[in-house]
Design an enzyme around this catalytic site. Structure first.
Site, short mmCIF file in Angstrom:
data_model
loop_
_atom_site.label_atom_id
_atom_site.label_comp_id
_atom_site.label_asym_id
_atom_site.label_seq_id
_atom_site.Cartn_x
_atom_site.Cartn_y
_atom_site.Cartn_z
N ARG A 10 0.82 -1.07 0.30
CA ARG A 10 -0.07 -0.14 0.06
C ARG A 10 1.07 1.18 0.14
NH1 ARG A 10 -5.37 -0.50 1.59
NH2 ARG A 10 -5.74 1.85 1.39
N GLY A 29 -2.35 2.11 7.65
CA GLY A 29 -1.28 1.02 7.78
C GLY A 29 -0.21 1.47 8.52
N HIS A 165 7.89 -7.97 7.65
CA HIS A 165 7.32 -7.60 8.78
C HIS A 165 6.78 -8.58 9.73
CE1 HIS A 165 7.91 -3.22 8.46
NE2 HIS A 165 7.91 -3.68 7.24
N ASP A 372 3.09 -13.34 16.26
CA ASP A 372 3.10 -11.89 15.80
C ASP A 372 4.52 -11.53 15.39
OD1 ASP A 372 2.01 -9.43 15.57
OD2 ASP A 372 1.03 -9.19 17.11
C1 GDG Z 1 2.67 -6.14 10.75
C2 GDG Z 1 3.05 -7.16 11.88
C3 GDG Z 1 4.42 -5.96 13.45
C4 GDG Z 1 -4.13 -0.29 15.93
N1 GDG Z 1 -5.52 0.00 16.24
C5 GDG Z 1 -5.57 1.27 16.18
C6 GDG Z 1 -4.41 1.96 16.05
N2 GDG Z 1 -3.65 0.82 15.69
C7 GDG Z 1 -2.18 1.04 15.39
C8 GDG Z 1 -1.30 0.66 16.34
C9 GDG Z 1 0.07 0.12 15.79
C10 GDG Z 1 -0.62 -0.49 14.52
O1 GDG Z 1 -1.79 0.07 14.23
C11 GDG Z 1 -0.78 -1.97 14.67
O2 GDG Z 1 0.63 -2.42 15.04
P1 GDG Z 1 1.10 -4.03 14.69
O3 GDG Z 1 2.40 -4.23 15.52
O4 GDG Z 1 -0.09 -5.09 15.03
O5 GDG Z 1 1.43 -4.01 13.14
P2 GDG Z 1 0.48 -4.34 11.79
O6 GDG Z 1 0.72 -3.06 10.92
O7 GDG Z 1 -0.84 -5.05 12.00
O8 GDG Z 1 1.53 -5.47 11.21
C12 GDG Z 1 3.78 -6.76 13.07
C13 GDG Z 1 4.24 -4.81 12.31
O9 GDG Z 1 3.94 -5.12 11.00
C14 GDG Z 1 5.42 -3.79 12.17
O10 GDG Z 1 6.62 -4.53 11.63
O11 GDG Z 1 4.73 -5.46 14.48
O12 GDG Z 1 3.90 -7.82 14.08
O13 GDG Z 1 1.89 -8.25 11.71
O14 GDG Z 1 1.08 1.10 15.68
O15 GDG Z 1 -1.01 1.95 17.10
N3 GDG Z 1 -4.38 3.30 15.68
C15 GDG Z 1 -5.46 3.97 15.93
N4 GDG Z 1 -6.58 3.41 16.36
C16 GDG Z 1 -6.62 2.07 16.42
O16 GDG Z 1 -7.99 1.65 16.65
N5 GDG Z 1 -5.24 5.30 15.99
#
Ligand code: GDG
Length: 729
Positions: A10, A29, A165, A372
C-alpha cells in the site's frame, strides 16, 4: 544524491471514490506511519497500490497518477481480480496463515499463486521505470517476496533491501508451501534481508540451506555470484511521538472523560486488529477464569477490548468475529450486573487521542498473540507511561518479547499462565512497575523507528562493500581481456583443469556427472593444439578419468595425485603407496553410511570417499564433522590424510595431493602461460604451487589462494571458448 525507493503493497496515500469524486487520504497502515518521518527526511519515492481497484477509476488513471506523483508516490494499479486473488487470496489466505503457523487455514490455490506472480511482476516493471542509478530500493513485507529477484533481473546492479514484517516460520512449516523455492529465490534477489528476531533469520537460513543448498556464515550467504546478508533489525516506534502525546491536552481531556465513565476500576487494555493470530478468544477465556477465581475483583476490574475490523471478506475472520461476540456476551452476562459490564468491547478503530488516552490510563496491557512478527501495541503502551506505572503482559510468541524482557511473558495456550500473570500484575508494587518500564522505555527511546530505518539502510550499504569485494575478484573486464591476450601471445601453455565442480556441476551421484559431447569436443579442440599442454587433475578414480579423457591428447591425474598418466603413456603411481589401511578405516565409514540415509562410499585404489550430497544438509554436515573427527583420531598414527571436499570426506595417503602432481608438469619446462582452475579445497594445493606469473581461478566465491573467481562451470567453459576463439589448430 541517491534516492530512497520505498516499495510496499500500500502507498501512504489511499484513493477513495465517493459519489463520483476522488479523495486522497493518508493510509491507515502501520508502515506508512512508521516510515512517514524517515521518508520525508530525505529524497524519497514510494511505490505501491493506492488502495482502489483499477475498474473504479477507469479513464481517470492519469489524474490519480498525477495527484499521487505530486506527493512522490508512484502507483501500481491493480484490477479487481488482482486484488481478489493476489491480496485477499495469496497474501491473506496463503502466506499470512502459513507464516503465522495456522497451516490448517492455509489455502493452496494455483490462481492465487499466478496472481501473486503477476502483481509482483507489475511492481518490478514500475520500479524499473522509476529507479535511477544509485537509488536504494527498500521492499517491504510478505506481499512482495518475489520482487527482489524480479528487480535484480531488470536492474542487476541495484542496491535492494527487503524487510519482512511478519514471522518467517520454521522450515517444517515453510516447506508445506508448493512455491517455497520460488519464494526463497525471490528474496535472494536482495542484498540484505531483514527480520525482527534472530529466530526468523535462523528459520529463513535453514530453509535456504535445506531447499536451495546455500550455507550461511554469520548470516552471510554466497550464491553463484552474489553476497547476501540476512540480519536482525527489529522495528522500533516513533517513541517521542507517543511519549509526548500522553501529555497533550486533548489526550488529557480524553483521559478525564474515560475515567468518569470507568470510575475507579482497574483497567486491563487490549487492542488488536481482528485476526485469528492475536489470540483474542484465549484472552477472553483466561479473563473469564480470572473472574471466576477472584470474585473480589468483580466490579473492580474492567477489560477494555478494542478490536479493529479487518479482512472481513475472509471466512475465518467472520467466524472469529462471531466467536468473540459470543464469548464477550457470555462473560458480560455471567459476571456483569445492572450498573457494571466487565468487558468494554469496541469493534471499531479509535482516533489516535483516544488510543493514547487508553494506553496511558491502563493498569495492564494484555497482549496475547499466538504469533506476531513484532507487535507495536506492546511498545506503544510502554512509551506512553509518563509516570512509569503500568504492567505489560506479553505473549512469548510475539517478536516484541525478545526486546521487552521486563514485561511479564506468558504462554498464551496456557490459561493458567495468563491468570497468574494478571495476579502478578495486579499485585506488582508501584516501584517495581516504574523500574521495569523505565528500562524498557530507555531501550525503546534509543532504538526508535528512525534508528531502525537508518540502521537498515546502513547495513544495506555495507552489503554493497561485500559485493564489491566479490566483484573485485571476479574474472571480468580488464583481467579477463588480459588473460585471453596472454594466452594468445604465448607459445608454451600449461592448462591444469579440475573436473567436478569446475568443468561440470555436481550431481547427486558421481557417475552422472559425465562430460557432454559438447564439453568433450571443446576440450579435445584445446588439447589438439600443439601449443597447449592440458592436464586434468581430478580426485576421481583412474578408470573413470581414463574412460572419459584417455582418448584426448592430455595428461591425466587421478585420486588427487596418487595416479599420473602422461600423454600417450600408462598410469603410474606417484610413489609406492599402500592401501592395506583400508581394512581399518572402512568399517568406520560404513557405520557412517548406515547412520546417514542417502550417503555412500566410493572406493578408489588409494582412497576411500564418503559422499553425502543427497542427504539432508544438516544431518550431512553433522555426520561429516563426526566422521572427520573419528578418522583423524584413527589415522593419527597412520600415514594418512583426511580431506573435506564439497559434500565429501575422503581418506587418502598423506603427502599425495594435487599440488605435488601439478609440480611434475610445472617444473618440466619454461611455460609462458599457466592457467589452473579448480573449485574445492583439494585444488588449493595446486594454486599454492603455481609460479607468481600464473593465472589461477577458483570456481565459486569462498576464500581461496587463487587470484580470481568465476561463478560456475558454465562460466569456465565460456572462458575456455573465448580463449580459443580464432585460434588455428
Ligand atoms: C505487521 C506485523 C509488526 C491499531 N489499532 C488502532 C491503531 N492501531 C495501530 C497501532 C499500531 C498498529 O496499528 C498495529 O501494530 P502491529 O504491530 O499489530 O502492526 P501491523 O501493521 O498489524 O503488522 C506486526 C508490524 O507489521 C511492524 O513491523 O509489529 O507483527 O503483523 O501502530 O497503534 N491506531 C489507531 N486506532 C486504532 O484503533 N489510531
Amino acid at each position: 544524491m541517491s534516492r530512497l525507493l520505498i516499495v510496499s503493497n500500500r502507498l501512504p496515500l489511499s484513493v477513495e471514490k465517493r459519489r463520483s469524486r476522488l479523495y486522497f487520504e493518508p493510509s491507515a497502515g502501520g508502515l506508512a506511519t512508521a516510515l512517514g518521518a524517515f521518508y520525508k527526511s530525505q529524497p524519497s519515492v514510494w511505490i505501491g497500490w493506492p488502495g482502489i481497484e483499477l475498474e473504479k477509476i477507469k479513464g481517470e488513471e492519469q489524474d490519480v497518477e498525477a495527484r499521487l506523483l505530486s506527493e512522490n508516490c508512484h502507483p501500481v494499479f491493480l484490477s479487481e481480480q488482482d486484488v481478489e486473488d493476489f491480496y485477499h487470496g495469496f497474501c491473506n489466505k496463503t502466506i499470512w496463515p502459513l507464516f503465522h503457523y495456522f497451516s490448517e487455514y492455509t489455502v493452496y490455490d494455483k490462481d492465487f499463486w499466478q496472481a501473486y506472480e503477476r502483481v509482483n511482476e507489475a511492481f518490478a516493471d514500475t520500479i524499473a521505470e522509476v529507479a535511477e542509478p544509485g537509488d536504494i530500493i527498500w521492499i517491504h513485507d510478505y506481499h512482495l517476496m518475489l520482487l527482489p529477484k524480479l528487480v535484480r533481473d531488470r536492474l542487476p546492479e541495484a542496491t535492494i533491501g527487503f524487510f519482512l514484517h511478519i514471522p518467517f516460520p520454521s522450515f517444517e512449516v515453510f516447506r508445506l508451501l508448493p512455491w517455497r523455492r520460488q519464494i526463497l529465490n525471490g528474496l535472494l534477489g536482495a542484498n540484505l534481508i531483514g527480520f525482527h528476531t534472530y529466530d526468523y533469520v535462523w528459520h529463513f537460513l535453514d530453509s535456504v540451506h535445506n531447499l536451495l543448498g546455500y550455507e550461511a556464515t554469520r548470516g552471510q550467504l554466497t550464491t553463484a555470484d552474489r553476497a547476501i546478508k540476512a540480519d536482525v533489525v527489529p522495528i522500533g516506534i516513533d517513541y517521542g511521538r507517543y511519549a509526548k502525546a500522553a501529555k497533550d491536552s486533548n489526550v488529557r481531556a480524553e483521559v478525564s472523560k474515560f475515567r468518569e465513565m470507568l470510575g475507579n476500576c482497574k483497567i486491563i487494555l487490549s487492542i488488536d486488529r481482528l485476526d485469528y493470530t492475536k489470540g483474542i478468544p484465549k484472552r477472553l477465556e483466561a479473563f473469564s477464569i480470572f473472574l471466576e477465581e477472584h470474585p473480589e475483583y468483580r466490579e473492580k476490574l474492567i477489560l477494555v477490548m478494542v478490536v479493529v475490523p479487518s479482512r472481513t471478506k475472509v471466512e475465518h475472520y467472520a467466524q472469529l468475529k462471531k466467536q468473540i461476540d459470543e464469548l464477550v456476551g457470555a462473560i458480560n452476562g455471567k459476571y456483569g450486573s445492572i450498573g457494571f459490564t466487565p468487558i468494554w468491547y469496541l469493534y471499531r478503530p479509535l482516533p489516535f487521542d483516544s488510543l493514547i488516552a487508553l494506553y496511558n490510563m491502563a493498569d495492564i496491557a494484555l497482549v496475547t498473540p499466538l504469533r506476531d512478527g513484532m507487535n507495536l501495541i506492546a511498545k506503544e503502551y510502554v512509551a506512553t507511561k509518563t509516570n512509569g506505572r503500568g504492567v505489560l503482559i506479553l505473549s512469548e510468541t510475539a517478536g516484541a518479547a525478545r526486546e521487552l524482557g521486563e514485561a511479564i511473558t506468558i504462554n498464551v495456550n496456557n490459561p493458567e499462565d495468563i491468570v497468574q500473570a494478571l495476579e502478578e500484575a495486579l499485585a506488582m508494587p508501584k516501584r517495581e512497575q516504574v523500574e521495569r518500564n523505565r528500562i524498557m522505555q530507555k531501550r525503546l527511546q534509543r532504538y526508535d523507528v528512525g534508528r531502525w530505518a537508518g540502521e537498515f539502510i546502513d547495513r544495506l550499504l555495507y552489503t554493497r562493500t561485500l559485493q564489491n569485494e566479490i566483484e573485485a575478484r571476479a574474472l571480468v573486464s580488464e583481467a579477463r581481456t588480459a588473460l585471453v591476450s596472454d594466452f594468445h601471445k604465448s607459445q608454451r601453455r600449461l592448462l591444469l583443469l579440475d573436473y567436478d565442480g569446475t568443468l561440470v556441476s555436481f550431481s547427486g551421484k558421481p557417475g552422472r556427472a559425465k562430460p557432454t559431447g559438447e564439453l568433450k569436443g571443446l576440450l579435445k579442440k584445446i588439447a589438439r593444439n600443439p601449443k597447449n599442454e592440458v592436464v586434468f587433475i581430478s580426485g576421481r578414480d583412474k578408470d573413470t578419468i581414463g574412460k572419459w579423457f584417455g582418448s584426448l591428447n592430455a595428461g591425466l591425474v587421478a585420486e588427487h595425485g596418487a595416479w599420473v598418466k602422461e600423454k600417450g603413456g600408462e598410469w603410474e603411481m606417484i610413489e609406492a603407496l599402500t592401501s592395506d589401511w583400508k581394512g581399518e578405516v572402512r568399517p568406520i565409514v560404513e557405520r557412517c553410511v548406515d547412520r546417514t540415509p542417502g550417503s555412500f562410499i566410493e572406493e578408489k585404489g588409494f582412497s576411500l570417499a564418503w559422499h553425502y550430497r543427497e542427504t539432508s544438509p544438516k544431518l550431512g554436515d553433522l555426520r561429516a564433522r563426526e566422521l572427520t573427527n573419528d578418522l583423524l583420531n584413527l589415522t593419527s598414527n597412520l600415514n594418512l590424510q583426511v580431506l573435506e571436499g564439497s559434500k565429501v570426506v575422503e581418506v587418502k595417503n598423506a603427502g599425495v595431493n594435487k599440488g605435488r602432481a601439478a609440480l611434475q608438469w610445472i617444473s618440466r619446462q619454461e611455460w609462458d602461460f599457466i592457467l589452473a582452475v579448480g573449485d574445492d579445497l583439494t585444488d588449493e594445493d595446486v594454486f599454492k604451487v603455481l609460479p607468481t606469473t600464473a593465472w589461477s581461478i577458483k570456481v565459486g566465491f569462498s576464500a581461496s589462494a587463487a587470484k580470481f573467481n568465476l561463478g560456475s562451470p558454465i562460466e569456465v567453459t565460456a572462458l575456455l571458448k573465448q580463449m580459443i576463439k580464432g585460434e588455428k589448430v
